[in-house]
Design a protein around this motif. Structure first.
Motif, mmCIF file in Angstrom:
data_model
loop_
_atom_site.group_PDB
_atom_site.id
_atom_site.type_symbol
_atom_site.label_atom_id
_atom_site.label_comp_id
_atom_site.label_asym_id
_atom_site.label_seq_id
_atom_site.Cartn_x
_atom_site.Cartn_y
_atom_site.Cartn_z
ATOM 1 N N LEU A 23 0.837 -1.213 0.000
ATOM 2 C CA LEU A 23 0.000 0.000 0.000
ATOM 3 C C LEU A 23 0.868 1.258 0.000
ATOM 4 C CD1 LEU A 23 -2.683 -1.072 2.646
ATOM 5 C CD2 LEU A 23 -2.837 -1.246 0.168
ATOM 6 N N ARG A 24 2.105 1.138 -0.457
ATOM 7 C CA ARG A 24 3.023 2.282 -0.390
ATOM 8 C C ARG A 24 2.592 3.437 -1.303
ATOM 9 N NH1 ARG A 24 8.560 -0.761 -1.298
ATOM 10 N NH2 ARG A 24 7.144 -1.831 -2.725
ATOM 11 N N GLY A 52 1.337 -9.439 5.497
ATOM 12 C CA GLY A 52 1.990 -8.180 5.823
ATOM 13 C C GLY A 52 1.395 -7.035 5.027
ATOM 14 N N ILE A 53 1.542 -5.809 5.554
ATOM 15 C CA ILE A 53 1.156 -4.637 4.747
ATOM 16 C C ILE A 53 2.332 -3.681 4.734
ATOM 17 C CG2 ILE A 53 -1.365 -4.741 4.984
ATOM 18 C CD1 ILE A 53 -1.147 -2.614 7.142
ATOM 19 N N ALA A 54 2.612 -3.166 3.545
ATOM 20 C CA ALA A 54 3.699 -2.212 3.390
ATOM 21 C C ALA A 54 3.099 -0.826 3.214
ATOM 22 C CB ALA A 54 4.549 -2.580 2.178
ATOM 23 N N LEU A 55 3.511 0.104 4.099
ATOM 24 C CA LEU A 55 2.977 1.471 4.062
ATOM 25 C C LEU A 55 4.118 2.456 3.865
ATOM 26 C CD1 LEU A 55 0.721 1.042 7.219
ATOM 27 C CD2 LEU A 55 -0.112 1.114 4.865
ATOM 28 N N GLY A 57 5.325 6.809 4.103
ATOM 29 C CA GLY A 57 5.005 8.121 4.673
ATOM 30 C C GLY A 57 4.472 8.001 6.086
ATOM 31 N N ARG A 58 3.913 9.131 6.589
ATOM 32 C CA ARG A 58 3.372 9.095 7.959
ATOM 33 C C ARG A 58 1.851 9.255 7.995
ATOM 34 N NH1 ARG A 58 6.291 8.662 12.337
ATOM 35 N NH2 ARG A 58 4.696 9.588 13.656
ATOM 36 N N ASP A 59 1.298 9.913 6.979
ATOM 37 C CA ASP A 59 -0.131 10.234 7.035
ATOM 38 C C ASP A 59 -1.011 8.983 7.080
ATOM 39 O OD1 ASP A 59 0.527 12.849 7.055
ATOM 40 O OD2 ASP A 59 -0.074 13.275 4.987
ATOM 41 N N VAL A 60 -0.749 8.048 6.185
ATOM 42 C CA VAL A 60 -1.599 6.853 6.140
ATOM 43 C C VAL A 60 -1.420 5.997 7.396
ATOM 44 C CG1 VAL A 60 -2.019 4.682 4.917
ATOM 45 C CG2 VAL A 60 -1.880 6.828 3.637
ATOM 46 N N PRO A 61 -0.173 5.699 7.808
ATOM 47 C CA PRO A 61 -0.038 4.936 9.061
ATOM 48 C C PRO A 61 -0.666 5.669 10.254
ATOM 49 C CG PRO A 61 2.040 4.932 7.867
ATOM 50 C CD PRO A 61 1.128 5.886 7.139
ATOM 51 N N ALA A 62 -0.520 7.007 10.281
ATOM 52 C CA ALA A 62 -1.085 7.771 11.410
ATOM 53 C C ALA A 62 -2.609 7.685 11.409
ATOM 54 C CB ALA A 62 -0.640 9.228 11.335
#
Lengths: 284, 201
Positions: A23-24, A52-55, A57-62
């Motif tokens: 999901l990067r 597993g999920i690949a992310l 940046g910070r916005d989506v994980p946050a």
């Protein structure tokens, strides 16, 4: 949820080995994507030794952290995101009306509605707005609890935005309500009613018919009214209702209804957009 | 079981009594009424209250304290209740909805229309009656004439509507079965029967 479509298309090919959901490239997640992701992960977890999920940046994980995603999936899904640092951030966000919630039974719904109603009231939503949001949420949750029985039940989330996020971004406010379940889907549910045989040839046929008043899998009088009324609430507010199940997706607007063939969704998914009613101007 | 503070029964005339059931109060009540299981619990409590009324009695179902009633709740609590009343399950007892003309009625209306049923509605107890739900077009004038008269015999009603007695009786009987009017049968000389129709509220 469109950015998950390639993953839905490939999910059927998972054969037990480890799988990573990349999901990067995703820059924005709303309740629909969040619920769709939850349903997809549940599907994959049952079929894969490690998910597993690949992310990036910070916005989506946050956002995922704020919406309780990692509380629900942190122990079951591997991720490259630094969840510990996200947990230290302030979690409260006035736009979060309902974090990602997992439920299984109808008996859980009144509690969900009580909580969101209180949040809406504290945030100054008027009675008519609260009623619209709570009615939509209770009906689609009830449908999921009744027809969407699965190992994981259903996931729901609600978010308010200070701009319109459905379609091209523009001024205005919008509340998005989404739910995904892992049940048998709309076509199979309606197929239980022999009177509906001509309306269940394709998923899109079944979805279009499910949005008509009084259409249900049991055929009992009085049943099958909730979804039609929810579509009416959304359309009247200038918003939309999108219903997705199997390989079909139907979106209802005030003056039109669109159907599309989409990658197979393992269950039923509903997304409702409710633009907020503008406050009436006070006479000077 | 509903607490006693929710239900009160009082005689309004020698032969007619009424009870009041406030949906927002009592063991299962609240401002937010959602889901079929909640609707079922309320309906069972309503049925218990209705059964405790004497024949000819009226139960006022007061929803004014409720902020939200979703379709599932409305159908399970009121749609099915009205359906059972129309099938004669509660005998000669009537239901009246106490609610103002507001958005909340939309789901009640939708449920009753789905079931081709209707209920009498008043803004407040003692207020002017109106209809929520569906009354067939050809019965509306008959219903209106009975409510205008308050109490009227079949012969007088037939004359007023320019109908023959049988057609008039059939229409009024249908309205009585829907629970929208009260029907009294009196013995008329010589050895005949005379029907009198009365408004429920």
């Amino acid at each position: 949820m469109g950015s998950l479509d390639p993953a839905f298309a490939g999910a059927g090919r998972v054969d037990g080995g480890p799988v990573v959901l990349d999901l990067r490239a995703v820059e924005f997640v709303e309740p629909a994507g969040l619920c769709g992701l939850a349903a997809l992960l549940e599907y994959l977890i049952l079929r894969s030794e490690e998910v597993g999920i690949a992310l990036a940046g910070r916005d989506v994980p946050a956002y995922l952290e704020r919406m309780n995603f990692f509380r629900l999936f942190g122990d079951r899904v591997r991720t490259n995101a630094d969840v510990t640092s996200l947990e230290e951030r302030r979690r409260h966000n006035p736009g979060t009306l309902q974090e990602l919630i997992n439920f299984h039974t109808e008996e859980e719904i009144p509690g969900i509605i009580e909580r969101i109603s209180e949040i809406l009231e504290n945030q100054g939503y008027r009675l008519r707005e609260r009623v619209a949001i709570c009615s939509v949420l209770s009906e689609i949750c009830a449908n999921a609890a009744e027809h969407g029985a699965s190992s994981f039940g259903a996931y729901a989330a609600v978010q308010a935005y200070h701009h319109i996020v459905s379609g091209p971004r523009r001024r205005g406010e919008e509340v998005l309500i989404a739910i995904a379940d892992g049940g048998p889907g709309v076509r199979e549910t309606l197929s239980c009613n022999p009177a509906l045989v001509e309306y269940t040839t394709t998923d899109n046929d079944a979805l279009r018919h499910a949005l008509e008043m009084g259409v249900s899998g049991t055929g009992e009088i009085g049943r099958g009214g909730g979804l039609a009324l929810v579509a009416g609430i959304a359309a009247r507010s200038g918003g939309s209702l999108s219903l997705r199940s199997g390989t079909g997706r139907v979106t209802v607007y005030e003056s039109r209804k669109n159907s599309r063939n989409v990658p197979e969704f393992p269950g039923t998914f509903v997304r409702v957009s409710l633009p907020r009613i503008p406050h009436e101007k006070t006479p000077q | 079981m509903i607490s006693l503070t929710t239900v009160r029964t009082e005689a309004v005339s020698e032969e007619r009594a009424h009870g009041v059931f406030e949906i927002a109060r009592g063991d299962f009540g609240g401002k937010l009424m959602v889901t079929r299981s909640t609707g079922r619990a309320i309906r069972e409590a309503l049925e218990e209250t209705l059964a405790a009324l004497p024949k000819g009695g009226t139960l006022y179902v007061d929803t004014r304290g409720v902020e939200l009633m979703d379709y599932s709740f409305a159908d399970e609590a009121l749609g099915i209740l009205a359906s059972r009343a129309a099938s004669g399950e509660y005998g000669d007892r009537h239901l009246v909805l106490v609610e103002e003309d507001r958005d909340l009625l939309e789901n009640v209306e939708a449920s009753l229309r789905q079931r081709s049923l209707a209920m009498i509605r008043v803004d407040e107890i003692g207020g002017e009656p109106s209809i929520v739900g569906e009354v067939p077009d050809h019965l509306v004038a008959t219903l209106q004439a009975i409510y205008d008269a308050g109490s009227i015999t079949n012969a007088a009603l037939a004359a007023k509507l320019n109908l023959n007695h049988t057609a008039c009786n059939n229409r009024a009987t249908r309205l009585a079965k829907l629970g929208l009017i009260h029907r009294r049968i009196e013995t008329a000389a010589p050895g005949g029967r005379q029907y009198t129709y009365e408004r429920v509220v």
